[in-house]
Write a protein that holds these residues in place. Sequence first.
Motif, PDB file in Angstrom:
ATOM      1  N   ARG A   2       4.646 -11.975   1.936  1.00 32.97           N
ATOM      2  CA  ARG A   2       4.410 -12.682   3.187  1.00 32.97           C
ATOM      3  C   ARG A   2       3.604 -11.775   4.113  1.00 32.97           C
ATOM      4  NH1 ARG A   2       7.420 -17.252   3.257  1.00 32.97           N
ATOM      5  NH2 ARG A   2       9.256 -17.286   1.927  1.00 32.97           N
ATOM      6  N   PHE A   3       2.589 -12.358   4.725  1.00 34.42           N
ATOM      7  CA  PHE A   3       1.727 -11.645   5.660  1.00 34.42           C
ATOM      8  C   PHE A   3       1.655 -12.420   6.961  1.00 34.42           C
ATOM      9  CE2 PHE A   3       0.027 -10.574   1.439  1.00 34.42           C
ATOM     10  CZ  PHE A   3      -0.044  -9.199   1.515  1.00 34.42           C
ATOM     11  N   THR A   4       1.437 -11.695   8.046  1.00 32.12           N
ATOM     12  CA  THR A   4       1.128 -12.380   9.299  1.00 32.12           C
ATOM     13  C   THR A   4      -0.260 -12.980   9.153  1.00 32.12           C
ATOM     14  OG1 THR A   4       0.060 -10.473  10.323  1.00 32.12           O
ATOM     15  CG2 THR A   4       2.466 -10.666  10.619  1.00 32.12           C
ATOM     16  N   ASP A   5      -0.611 -13.870  10.050  1.00 34.48           N
ATOM     17  CA  ASP A   5      -1.953 -14.462  10.008  1.00 34.48           C
ATOM     18  C   ASP A   5      -3.029 -13.384  10.112  1.00 34.48           C
ATOM     19  OD1 ASP A   5      -0.913 -17.006   9.728  1.00 34.48           O
ATOM     20  OD2 ASP A   5      -1.064 -17.478  11.875  1.00 34.48           O
ATOM     21  N   ASP A   6      -2.812 -12.411  10.989  1.00 34.04           N
ATOM     22  CA  ASP A   6      -3.797 -11.331  11.159  1.00 34.04           C
ATOM     23  C   ASP A   6      -3.904 -10.481   9.897  1.00 34.04           C
ATOM     24  OD1 ASP A   6      -4.373 -12.160  13.723  1.00 34.04           O
ATOM     25  OD2 ASP A   6      -3.050 -10.685  14.684  1.00 34.04           O
ATOM     26  N   GLU A   7      -2.776 -10.167   9.275  1.00 37.13           N
ATOM     27  CA  GLU A   7      -2.799  -9.384   8.047  1.00 37.13           C
ATOM     28  C   GLU A   7      -3.518 -10.138   6.929  1.00 37.13           C
ATOM     29  OE1 GLU A   7       1.429  -6.987   8.694  1.00 37.13           O
ATOM     30  OE2 GLU A   7       1.393  -8.909   7.626  1.00 37.13           O
ATOM     31  N   LEU A   8      -3.247 -11.429   6.829  1.00 42.51           N
ATOM     32  CA  LEU A   8      -3.886 -12.240   5.800  1.00 42.51           C
ATOM     33  C   LEU A   8      -5.392 -12.338   6.029  1.00 42.51           C
ATOM     34  CD1 LEU A   8      -3.257 -13.796   3.234  1.00 42.51           C
ATOM     35  CD2 LEU A   8      -2.934 -15.835   4.630  1.00 42.51           C
ATOM     36  N   ASP A   9      -5.789 -12.484   7.281  1.00 44.64           N
ATOM     37  CA  ASP A   9      -7.217 -12.506   7.604  1.00 44.64           C
ATOM     38  C   ASP A   9      -7.881 -11.188   7.217  1.00 44.64           C
ATOM     39  OD1 ASP A   9      -7.079 -15.086   8.586  1.00 44.64           O
ATOM     40  OD2 ASP A   9      -6.943 -14.455  10.698  1.00 44.64           O
ATOM     41  N   ALA A  10      -7.223 -10.075   7.526  1.00 46.41           N
ATOM     42  CA  ALA A  10      -7.773  -8.763   7.188  1.00 46.41           C
ATOM     43  C   ALA A  10      -7.871  -8.588   5.677  1.00 46.41           C
ATOM     44  CB  ALA A  10      -6.910  -7.654   7.797  1.00 46.41           C
ATOM     45  N   LEU A  11      -6.857  -9.047   4.957  1.00 47.71           N
ATOM     46  CA  LEU A  11      -6.883  -8.976   3.502  1.00 47.71           C
ATOM     47  C   LEU A  11      -8.025  -9.818   2.942  1.00 47.71           C
ATOM     48  CD1 LEU A  11      -5.746  -8.301   0.700  1.00 47.71           C
ATOM     49  CD2 LEU A  11      -4.065 -10.133   1.035  1.00 47.71           C
ATOM     50  N   ARG A  12      -8.166 -11.011   3.448  1.00 52.39           N
ATOM     51  CA  ARG A  12      -9.222 -11.914   2.995  1.00 52.39           C
ATOM     52  C   ARG A  12     -10.606 -11.295   3.240  1.00 52.39           C
ATOM     53  NH1 ARG A  12      -7.580 -16.014   5.602  1.00 52.39           N
ATOM     54  NH2 ARG A  12      -6.440 -16.967   3.902  1.00 52.39           N
ATOM     55  N   GLU A  13     -10.805 -10.725   4.433  1.00 54.20           N
ATOM     56  CA  GLU A  13     -12.091 -10.122   4.779  1.00 54.20           C
ATOM     57  C   GLU A  13     -12.396  -8.898   3.921  1.00 54.20           C
ATOM     58  OE1 GLU A  13     -12.110  -9.318   8.975  1.00 54.20           O
ATOM     59  OE2 GLU A  13     -11.764 -11.431   9.479  1.00 54.20           O
ATOM     60  N   ARG A  14     -11.400  -8.059   3.730  1.00 55.86           N
ATOM     61  CA  ARG A  14     -11.613  -6.836   2.946  1.00 55.86           C
ATOM     62  C   ARG A  14     -11.891  -7.158   1.490  1.00 55.86           C
ATOM     63  NH1 ARG A  14      -9.815  -1.456   3.582  1.00 55.86           N
ATOM     64  NH2 ARG A  14     -10.912  -0.300   1.987  1.00 55.86           N
ATOM     65  N   ALA A  43     -13.139  -9.953   0.299  1.00 52.60           N
ATOM     66  CA  ALA A  43     -14.455 -10.586   0.238  1.00 52.60           C
ATOM     67  C   ALA A  43     -15.563  -9.543   0.351  1.00 52.60           C
ATOM     68  CB  ALA A  43     -14.593 -11.631   1.342  1.00 52.60           C
ATOM     69  N   ALA A  44     -15.369  -8.550   1.212  1.00 54.64           N
ATOM     70  CA  ALA A  44     -16.367  -7.507   1.386  1.00 54.64           C
ATOM     71  C   ALA A  44     -16.585  -6.715   0.101  1.00 54.64           C
ATOM     72  CB  ALA A  44     -15.957  -6.561   2.516  1.00 54.64           C
ATOM     73  N   GLU A  45     -15.548  -6.635  -0.718  1.00 55.67           N
ATOM     74  CA  GLU A  45     -15.651  -5.923  -1.991  1.00 55.67           C
ATOM     75  C   GLU A  45     -15.959  -6.859  -3.150  1.00 55.67           C
ATOM     76  OE1 GLU A  45     -12.514  -3.171  -2.799  1.00 55.67           O
ATOM     77  OE2 GLU A  45     -12.551  -2.348  -0.775  1.00 55.67           O
ATOM     78  N   GLY A  46     -16.105  -8.152  -2.836  1.00 58.97           N
ATOM     79  CA  GLY A  46     -16.417  -9.119  -3.879  1.00 58.97           C
ATOM     80  C   GLY A  46     -15.282  -9.332  -4.855  1.00 58.97           C
ATOM     81  N   ARG A  47     -14.070  -9.255  -4.358  1.00 58.19           N
ATOM     82  CA  ARG A  47     -12.886  -9.373  -5.220  1.00 58.19           C
ATOM     83  C   ARG A  47     -11.968 -10.445  -4.674  1.00 58.19           C
ATOM     84  NH1 ARG A  47     -10.367  -3.752  -5.142  1.00 58.19           N
ATOM     85  NH2 ARG A  47      -9.239  -4.549  -6.901  1.00 58.19           N
ATOM     86  N   SER A  48     -11.062 -10.905  -5.519  1.00 52.05           N
ATOM     87  CA  SER A  48     -10.065 -11.864  -5.053  1.00 52.05           C
ATOM     88  C   SER A  48      -9.019 -11.125  -4.219  1.00 52.05           C
ATOM     89  CB  SER A  48      -9.375 -12.549  -6.240  1.00 52.05           C
ATOM     90  OG  SER A  48      -8.535 -11.633  -6.929  1.00 52.05           O
ATOM     91  N   ALA A  52      -5.034  -6.913  -3.502  1.00 53.69           N
ATOM     92  CA  ALA A  52      -3.655  -6.565  -3.147  1.00 53.69           C
ATOM     93  C   ALA A  52      -2.966  -5.835  -4.297  1.00 53.69           C
ATOM     94  CB  ALA A  52      -2.875  -7.816  -2.749  1.00 53.69           C
ATOM     95  N   HIS A  53      -3.165  -6.300  -5.509  1.00 51.72           N
ATOM     96  CA  HIS A  53      -2.563  -5.653  -6.681  1.00 51.72           C
ATOM     97  C   HIS A  53      -3.003  -4.199  -6.765  1.00 51.72           C
ATOM     98  CE1 HIS A  53      -2.769  -4.313 -10.887  1.00 51.72           C
ATOM     99  NE2 HIS A  53      -1.563  -4.861 -10.964  1.00 51.72           N
ATOM    100  N   ASP A  54      -4.310  -3.981  -6.677  1.00 47.63           N
ATOM    101  CA  ASP A  54      -4.835  -2.626  -6.799  1.00 47.63           C
ATOM    102  C   ASP A  54      -4.371  -1.734  -5.653  1.00 47.63           C
ATOM    103  OD1 ASP A  54      -6.016  -3.465  -9.123  1.00 47.63           O
ATOM    104  OD2 ASP A  54      -8.052  -3.499  -8.328  1.00 47.63           O
ATOM    105  N   ALA A  55      -4.229  -2.302  -4.464  1.00 48.44           N
ATOM    106  CA  ALA A  55      -3.746  -1.524  -3.315  1.00 48.44           C
ATOM    107  C   ALA A  55      -2.303  -1.072  -3.529  1.00 48.44           C
ATOM    108  CB  ALA A  55      -3.863  -2.343  -2.034  1.00 48.44           C
ATOM    109  N   VAL A  56      -1.477  -1.940  -4.067  1.00 44.43           N
ATOM    110  CA  VAL A  56      -0.078  -1.585  -4.337  1.00 44.43           C
ATOM    111  C   VAL A  56      -0.003  -0.518  -5.423  1.00 44.43           C
ATOM    112  CG1 VAL A  56       2.127  -2.434  -5.232  1.00 44.43           C
ATOM    113  CG2 VAL A  56       0.876  -3.768  -3.527  1.00 44.43           C
TER     114      VAL A  56
END
Length: 65
Positions: free
Chosen positions: A7-19, A21-26, A31-35
């Motif tokens: 579960r993410f806050t809206d801001d966290e989810l937006d940041a995840l989505r942007e990051r 996308a910037a790397e051209g990844r899902s 998230a998997h690789d970050a963990v």
Amino acid sequence: MAGLNLRFTDDELDALRERAAAEGRSMQAFAHDAVVAAINEHSRLFNEAADHVLKASAELNRRLA
């Protein structure tokens, strides 16, 4: 393969989505690789600390043996 819901806050989810996308990844792959990277870093830091303690106490351990 086992799954995990996060579960993410809206801001966290937006940041995840942007990051991701910037790397051209899902978001899932990003998230998997970050963990996994966090797990590996924790293990690396623990091993470095253990090595430091062993080196710092080597003489004492030798005398106590």
